[in-house]
Scaffold this motif. Structure first.
Motif, PDB file in Angstrom:
ATOM      1  N   ILE B  28       0.851  -1.189   0.000  1.00  0.00           N
ATOM      2  CA  ILE B  28       0.000   0.000   0.000  1.00  0.00           C
ATOM      3  C   ILE B  28       0.885   1.237   0.000  1.00  0.00           C
ATOM      4  CG2 ILE B  28      -1.778   1.267   1.250  1.00  0.00           C
ATOM      5  CD1 ILE B  28      -2.696  -1.460   2.403  1.00  0.00           C
ATOM      6  N   THR B  29       0.680   2.068  -0.987  1.00  0.00           N
ATOM      7  CA  THR B  29       1.454   3.308  -1.085  1.00  0.00           C
ATOM      8  C   THR B  29       0.517   4.479  -0.839  1.00  0.00           C
ATOM      9  OG1 THR B  29       2.930   2.312  -2.696  1.00  0.00           O
ATOM     10  CG2 THR B  29       2.922   4.714  -2.572  1.00  0.00           C
ATOM     11  N   ALA B  30       0.840   5.296   0.142  1.00  0.00           N
ATOM     12  CA  ALA B  30      -0.002   6.458   0.446  1.00  0.00           C
ATOM     13  C   ALA B  30       0.624   7.702  -0.167  1.00  0.00           C
ATOM     14  CB  ALA B  30      -0.118   6.632   1.957  1.00  0.00           C
ATOM     15  N   ILE B  31      -0.230   8.592  -0.666  1.00  0.00           N
ATOM     16  CA  ILE B  31       0.243   9.892  -1.152  1.00  0.00           C
ATOM     17  C   ILE B  31      -0.290  10.958  -0.212  1.00  0.00           C
ATOM     18  CG2 ILE B  31       0.314  11.500  -3.097  1.00  0.00           C
ATOM     19  CD1 ILE B  31      -0.406   9.206  -4.942  1.00  0.00           C
ATOM     20  N   ILE B  32       0.621  11.738   0.368  1.00  0.00           N
ATOM     21  CA  ILE B  32       0.194  12.804   1.269  1.00  0.00           C
ATOM     22  C   ILE B  32       0.767  14.132   0.772  1.00  0.00           C
ATOM     23  CG2 ILE B  32       0.044  11.282   3.289  1.00  0.00           C
ATOM     24  CD1 ILE B  32       2.710  12.487   4.257  1.00  0.00           C
ATOM     25  N   GLY B  33       0.234  15.214   1.306  1.00  0.00           N
ATOM     26  CA  GLY B  33       0.722  16.540   0.940  1.00  0.00           C
ATOM     27  C   GLY B  33      -0.397  17.554   1.051  1.00  0.00           C
ATOM     28  N   PRO B  34      -0.038  18.837   1.119  1.00  0.00           N
ATOM     29  CA  PRO B  34      -1.045  19.876   1.299  1.00  0.00           C
ATOM     30  C   PRO B  34      -2.031  19.937   0.131  1.00  0.00           C
ATOM     31  CG  PRO B  34       1.180  20.801   1.413  1.00  0.00           C
ATOM     32  CD  PRO B  34       1.322  19.368   1.057  1.00  0.00           C
ATOM     33  N   SER B  35      -3.176  20.534   0.391  1.00  0.00           N
ATOM     34  CA  SER B  35      -4.221  20.645  -0.622  1.00  0.00           C
ATOM     35  C   SER B  35      -3.706  21.345  -1.882  1.00  0.00           C
ATOM     36  CB  SER B  35      -5.390  21.426  -0.028  1.00  0.00           C
ATOM     37  OG  SER B  35      -6.474  21.366  -0.902  1.00  0.00           O
TER      38      SER B  35
END
Ligand SMILES: Nc1ncnc2c1ncn2[C@@H]1O[C@H](COP(=O)(O)OP(=O)(O)OP(=O)(O)O)[C@@H](O)[C@H]1O
Ligand SMILES: [Mg+2]
Lengths: 230, 253
Positions: B28-35
């Motif tokens: 599972i690869t999550a992508i995070i970061g500001p809007s």
């Protein structure tokens, strides 16, 4: 990105740090006081140490509770998380350190009616180094300085050397004159407690290195000369 | 899958710049970061969902089993069968639960025998951990389910066509904590068979549910770039990039 304020988390972290520093300075002064009580035969100083130990116990619980609460309510991550984990570990180490200082105080109280076996030289030196290590470990903690923490760890070798020297000396007293055994053993217990204090101070440094760098190290293998004492 | 120097444009605007990202199989690869940093845009590039936007264009490559899904001879619909998508808001069709799951299968194989289709529907609903809750009401409308059930229905619909990869764009943002945990648990079982990519704003979710994490940020020209990619544990305990540290610990948002 817009800078965000984290008032609660930052306040929690500051409070945690305050409590660790308070515990650290208490451990330092308790250790110093306990050895001075021994040297100057002052039972009232030893009694102060015994009272202070209870305060340190309470502070340790406070730190643990605050750490758990912050993790549960603020969901800290990255360096915030490491700081909290490190602080709770440090609180446990400091509590144990206070126990060792308390152990010295107990010996003083128990043996206050006997004259010292010999003038103290190496024991106060051990105490001086151990207190310095504790002080600088907490400096490294506040300054988030992993190099300083590593440097402090190295000083423990000197404590170990002094301990071995004291052990040799006391063993020769005891083998020459069996009537010195009980007084020599008391001094040996004191030295042993100081040696343990040095170990715990290096553990503090390990936690500082972890908080700053995220690196967890195996504790340095200890070659304690008398493992069953204490 | 693998993104190689992928840039994604809307008209002249470059929304994602130069991403090279290995997506590990059955992880599972999550992508995070500001809007606005391009997470959804990047995610959608992995199954050519951006094709549906007139102005969108991809430069660089996105490989599926070594083949560029943007090569001229590739059919976008075929890509989407192999790379399924679950959206932020559960979007079941206003049709019976059964038909929701059967939908994609029927499209691909209009003459599929009923028993075979029944089996696929059951398997998919079981796979989405929904079967026990709906097995007695397969004829009721999918829209009559709770939000969390609807989202699991959408997952069942996505896995019914047996894709290799599942893309999820904030699949839990409309769900309560219990439904969220159910989806996260489900992801853990799904990853035994599927490669999963998930966009999430919830740091705890990324930390809990993913194996790898991608941190994205907007550059001054507003193009989104990948600033860090690592094992999730590393990103959330000891990130390398100061900006990741600040983002995951809530100093920026
Ligand atoms: N259909 C579109 N046409 C033109 N520009 C778009 C389109 N969709 C997104 N954008 C722009 O591309 C950039 C990235 O958008 P995207 O939706 O990928 O960000 P995001 O990281 O998913 O944000 P959020 O966290 O708010 O969902 C933004 O500047 C956005 O305005
Ligand atoms: Mg988005």
């Amino acid at each position: 990105m817009i800078p965000a304020k984290r008032p609660i988390l930052d306040q929690d972290l500051a409070l945690l740090q305050d409590n660790i520093l308070r515990m650290g300075s208490m451990v330092e002064s308790m250790t110093e006081k306990a050895v001075r009580a021994l040297k100057e035969r002052k039972v009232e100083l030893a009694r102060e140490v015994r009272a202070e130990e209870k305060v340190v116990d309470q502070l340790r619980l406070d730190v643990e509770e605050a750490g758990i609460r912050t993790i549960a309510t603020q969901q800290p991550l990255a360096s915030d998380l490491r700081k909290i984990i490190a602080a709770t570990h440090m609180a446990v180490e400091l509590e144990r350190m206070a126990d060792y200082a308390n152990g010295i105080a107990k010996i003083v109280i128990r043996s206050i009616d006997e004259p010292l076996l010999k003038p103290l030289i190496d024991i106060p030196r051990m105490q001086f180094i151990v207190c310095g290590m504790t002080h600088r470990a907490l400096d490294a903690y506040v300054k988030e300085d992993a190099n300083l923490a590593r440097a402090v760890q190295a000083e423990d070798d000197e404590v170990d050397e002094l301990y071995k020297q004291i052990l040799r000396e006391l063993v020769s007293y005891m083998s020459e004159d069996a009537r010195t055994i009980s007084r020599a053993m008391n001094l040996l217990f004191v030295a042993h407690n100081l040696e343990r204090l040095g170990d715990r101070a290096t553990n503090l440094c390990e936690r500082v290195v972890y908080a700053v760098t995220g690196q967890l190290h195996e504790p340095k293998p200890k070659k304690s000369s008398i493992a069953t004492l204490g | 899958m693998l993104a190689e120097n992928a840039s994604i444009f809307y008209g002249a605007f470059r929304a994602v710049a130069d991403v090279t990202l290995p997506v590990h199989e059955r992880q599972i690869t999550a992508i995070i970061g500001p809007s606005g940093c391009g997470k959804s845009t990047l995610l959608r590039a992995f199954n050519r969902m951006n094709d549906l936007v007139q102005s969108a264009r991809v430069e660089g490559k996105i490989l599926l089993d070594g083949d560029n899904i943007y090569a001229p001879d590739v059919d976008a619909v075929a890509v989407r069968r192999r790379v399924g998508m679950v959206f932020q808001r559960p979007n079941p069709f206003p049709k019976p639960i059964y038909d929701n799951v059967a939908y994609g299968v029927r499209l691909g194989n209009p003459r599929i025998p009923k028993p075979e289709l029944d089996a696929i529907v059951e398997q998919s609903l079981r796979g989405a951990a929904l079967w026990d809750e709906v097995k007695d009401k397969l004829k009721e409308s999918g829209t009559a389910l709770s939000g969390g059930q609807q989202q699991r229905l959408c997952i069942a619909r996505a896995i019914a066509v047996q894709p290799d990869v599942l893309l999820m764009d904030e699949p839990c943002s409309a769900l309560d904590p219990i439904a969220t945990i159910k989806i996260e648990e489900l992801m853990q079982t799904l990853k035994e068979r599927y490669t999963i990519m998930i966009v999430t704003h919830n740091m705890q979710q990324a930390a809990r549910a993913s194996d790898y994490t991608v941190m994205m940020m907007m550059r001054p020209d507003r193009a989104g770039e990948m600033i860090e990619f690592d094992q999730t544990e590393q990103i959330f305990t000891n990130p390398r990039d100061k900006r990741t540290e600040d983002y995951v610990s809530g100093r920026f948002g």
